[in-house]
Design an enzyme around this catalytic site. Structure first.
Site, PDB file in Angstrom:
ATOM      1  N   TYR A   1     -16.509  18.354 -20.869  1.00 43.02           N
ATOM      2  CA  TYR A   1     -15.544  18.853 -19.889  1.00 43.02           C
ATOM      3  C   TYR A   1     -14.149  18.990 -20.483  1.00 43.02           C
ATOM      4  O   TYR A   1     -13.617  18.074 -21.099  1.00 43.02           O
ATOM      5  CB  TYR A   1     -15.466  17.911 -18.673  1.00 43.02           C
TER       6      TYR A   1
ATOM      7  N   GLY B   1     -12.082  21.969 -13.428  1.00 44.48           N
ATOM      8  CA  GLY B   1     -12.263  21.888 -11.993  1.00 44.48           C
ATOM      9  C   GLY B   1     -13.607  22.455 -11.569  1.00 44.48           C
ATOM     10  O   GLY B   1     -14.665  22.118 -12.111  1.00 44.48           O
TER      11      GLY B   1
ATOM     12  N   ASN C   1      -2.820  16.402 -17.516  1.00 42.85           N
ATOM     13  CA  ASN C   1      -3.702  15.583 -16.693  1.00 42.85           C
ATOM     14  C   ASN C   1      -3.195  14.149 -16.646  1.00 42.85           C
ATOM     15  O   ASN C   1      -3.428  13.372 -17.560  1.00 42.85           O
ATOM     16  CB  ASN C   1      -5.117  15.643 -17.280  1.00 42.85           C
TER      17      ASN C   1
ATOM     18  N   ARG D   1      20.774 -13.962  11.018  1.00 42.71           N
ATOM     19  CA  ARG D   1      20.001 -15.194  10.857  1.00 42.71           C
ATOM     20  C   ARG D   1      18.730 -14.967  10.044  1.00 42.71           C
ATOM     21  O   ARG D   1      18.302 -15.845   9.277  1.00 42.71           O
ATOM     22  CB  ARG D   1      19.632 -15.752  12.235  1.00 42.71           C
TER      23      ARG D   1
END
Length: 536
Positions: free
Chosen positions: A56, A63, A198, A285
Site C-alpha cells: 500500500y 485510499g 500521512n 473560595r
C-alpha cells in the site's frame, strides 16, 4: 531570533522545543543516530520496491484506490501526484508558527526510521526551518485521519518546487523559495510523498504550542484570582495546605500554593483575618479546585502531545522483519508472517495517523478552559456588581456611578467571551466519512486544536478584564495596606500599561493591552521577580 538549536532524535522532542523553533526561530539539527535510522529505513523501502510486491502506498494507489497496482516506472509520479492532488485546502493561510510547528513535528517523526524517506528529504525539511522558508498552507482541510493530509500536502509541495512559500516577508512560488534557501526541488522516490503527508503533525504542532500557552494561562488565572481575592477582602484560608492534603489532586495543590505565594505578606489579607464573614462566594473560595482541575486537563494534553511528538504516525510503517516477530502470543507472530515486504523488510498497514488520542483531549481542554473563563467572569462580577460587591467598592468601580459607567461594559465583553467559549468544542465527536467510505471514521483533531486555540485566546481576554478590574478595585482599598508580594507586582504590571480609571474612556485598547500581558511571559516574569519561589 533564537541562538538555540533543537536537536532531533525522534525520541525526545518537547512542547518547549516546538515553541522555540516555531516562535523563536531556533535552528534544528539531527543526531547521527537519527540519520542512520533514516538511511536504514530507506534501504528497507528499496528492498520492497525491488521485490515488486503489492504494498500500500508504495506500489499501489491510495485510499479507495488501494487495489490499483502502479508500474515501477510510475512510482515517482505516484508520489508527486499525491502531493498535488492532496493540496486541496481552503481558507486563510496558517500562521507561520503553526507551519513551523507542523514541519518540525513531521521531521521528528521521519527521523524515527519507520517512514522510509531518503536522507535528502529530511535535509530539505531541516533547511526550510533553518532558512525561514515557510510554505503557504490553507488552514482548513484536515479531518485528522489519515492524519492532517491537506495541510501536510501543501507544506510538502514546496519541496518539489511547487506551491507557494513566504521568505523574508515575500510570497514566492515554491521553486523560487527553494532557490533562496540554496536548495533544488526534490524528485520524490517511492513512498516519500505518502510519508510526508500521512500523520498528525498539524494537530500535534498546534497542541504543543497550546500546552505551553495554557500552562501559562492557568498561572495567570492564579495571579488574577489572587488580586481579586485581596481587593474583595476574601479569605486565603481555602488555599491552606491542610485542605489540599485531604483531597490531593495535583492541580488543586499547585493553584493553592500559588495563591499562598502571591498573597504572602499581604497587609490587606491580615486586616480582615478575624472579620465576621464566615465564607466567601465560590468564585474565590473554590479557586484552587477549579483552577486545579483546569491544570489537570492541561497536564492530560501534555502527556498525549509529548507521546505524539515522538511517534511514527504515517502508514504504512516499515520495520526490520526480525523486529516484529514474536512480539506477543496473541497472533501477532502469525500476522507478522503475513506482513507485506521481503525477508528483510516488513511493511505493516495500521492507523497511527488517526488523531483521536489528541482530538478528545483537545476537546477536553476547550471545556476546561471555558471553566477558567467562567470563574474569572464571576469574580469580575463580584468586583463590579452593586448587589454582590463589598462595601468599600463603588458600583462598577467608578467614583461617580450613574454619571459614569466605569467597567460595566468590560464585564459584558467578558460574558460574551465566555459564551463564545461555551459554543466551541466537541469537534472530536463529529464524523463525516470520506474516500469512498474507506476512511469511514475520522477524528477532526485539527478542528479540535483550532477550537482550543481560539478558546485560549478568549480566556486570555477574560483574564485581562479581571486584572483590569482588580487593579481598579485596588484603588479603593485602604492606601495604608500593602498587597501581597505577587499580587502587588501584578498590580504594578497593569498600572505600567493602564492608568486608574478616573473618568469614563474607551476601554477596548486597554483591555487588549492587558490581555497581551496575560498571554505573554511578561506578567509571569514580573510576578516571579517579586517571589521567593516562582509560580508552579
Amino acid at each position: 531570533m533564537s541562538d538555540a538549536t533543537v536537536v532531533l532524535d525522534g525520541e525526545s522532542l518537547t512542547p518547549e522545543d516546538v515553541t522555540a523553533v516555531a516562535r523563536e526561530g531556533a535552528d534544528v539539527a539531527l543526531t547521527d543516530d537519527a540519520r542512520e535510522a533514516v538511511r536504514a529505513a530507506r534501504e528497507r523501502v528499496a528492498d520492497v520496491v525491488d521485490s515488486d510486491e503489492a504494498v500500500y502506498g508504495v506500489t499501489t494507489g491510495f485510499g479507495e484506490l488501494v487495489d490499483e497496482r502502479i508500474p515501477r516506472e510510475e512510482l515517482a509520479r505516484l508520489q508527486t501526484n499525491l502531493l498535488r492532488s492532496h493540496s486541496a485546502g481552503s481558507g486563510d493561510p496558517l500562521p507561520t508558527e503553526a507551519v513551523r510547528a507542523m514541519l518540525l513535528a513531521r521531521l521528528n517523526a521521519l527521523v524515527k526510521g519507520y517512514s522510509g524517506v531518503r536522507e535528502t528529504v529530511v535535509d530539505h525539511l531541516t533547511a526550510l526551518l533553518n532558512e525561514g522558508v515557510h510554505p503557504v498552507v490553507p488552514r482548513t482541510g484536515s479531518l485528522g485521519a489519515s492524519g492532517d493530509l491537506a495541510p501536510l500536502a501543501h507544506a510538502s509541495l514546496v519541496l518539489i518546487g511547487e506551491g507557494e512559500a513566504e521568505f523574508e516577508g515575500e510570497r514566492l512560488d515554491g521553486e523560487a523559495a527553494l532557490a533562496r534557501a540554496g536548495l533544488a526541488p526534490l524528485t520524490l522516490g517511492a513512498k516519500e510523498g505518502l510519508a510526508l503527508v500521512n500523520g498528525t503533525q498539524l494537530t500535534v504542532g498546534l497542541g504543543a504550542l497550546l500546552v505551553v500557552d495554557t500552562e501559562r494561562l492557568v498561572r495567570a488565572a492564579d495571579v488574577a484570582g489572587a488580586l481579586t481575592t485581596e481587593v474583595t477582602l476574601s479569605s486565603t484560608v481555602p488555599s491552606h495546605p491542610a485542605i489540599q492534603a485531604v483531597r490531593p489532586h495535583e492541580g488543586q495543590a499547585a493553584s493553592a500554593a500559588n495563591l499562598r505565594r502571591l498573597t504572602a505578606e499581604s497587609e490587606i489579607v491580615d486586616s480582615h483575618r478575624n472579620c465576621d464573614r464566615v465564607q466567601d462566594a465560590y468564585s474565590t473560595r473554590c479557586l484552587p479546585q477549579v483552577h486545579g482541575a483546569v491544570r489537570d486537563a492541561v497536564s492530560h494534553l501534555r502527556e498525549a502531545v509529548e507521546t505524539e511528538l515522538n511517534s511514527a504516525t504515517d502508514n504504512p510503517l516499515v520495520f526490520r522483519r526480525e523486529s516484529i516477530a514474536g512480539r506477543s502470543d496473541d497472533g501477532a507472530t502469525a500476522a507478522a508472517a503475513r506482513a507485506s515486504g521481503t525477508d528483510r523488510a516488513a511493511v505493516l498497514s495500521g492507523g497511527n495517523f488517526h488523531g483521536e488520542p489528541l482530538a478528545l483531549r483537545l476537546d477536553y481542554l476547550t471545556s476546561a478552559l471555558t471553566e477558567l473563563a467562567a470563574i474569572a467572569e464571576r469574580r469580575v462580577d463580584r468586583m463590579l456588581n452593586p448587589n454582590t460587591q463589598e462595601s468599600h467598592l463603588p458600583p462598577f468601580l467608578t467614583s461617580r456611578p450613574g454619571l459614569r459607567s466605569g467597567y460595566m461594559i468590560a464585564q459584558y465583553t467578558a460574558a460574551a467571551l465566555v459564551d463564545e467559549c461555551r459554543a466551541t468544542g466537541r469537534a472530536a465527536t463529529d464524523n463525516t466519512p470520506v474516500s469512498g467510505n474507506q476512511e469511514d471514521h475520522v477524528s477532526m483533531s485539527a478542528t479540535a486544536a483550532w477550537g482550543a486555540r481560539e478558546t485560549a485566546d478568549r480566556v486570555a481576554r477574560v483574564l485581562g478584564v479581571e486584572l483590569l478590574c482588580g487593579a481598579q478595585a485596588a484603588e479603593f482599598v485602604d492606601d495604608d495596606l500593602a498587597p501581597g508580594r505577587g499580587s502587588g507586582a501584578a498590580y504594578e504590571a497593569v498600572r505600567e500599561r493602564v492608568p486608574p480609571l478616573e473618568a469614563d474612556r474607551p476601554l477596548a485598547d486597554e483591555m487588549a493591552t492587558v490581555a497581551e500581558l496575560v498571554a505573554s511571559r511578561d506578567l509571569e516574569d514580573r510576578v516571579n521577580e517579586a517571589l521567593d519561589e516562582p509560580l508552579v
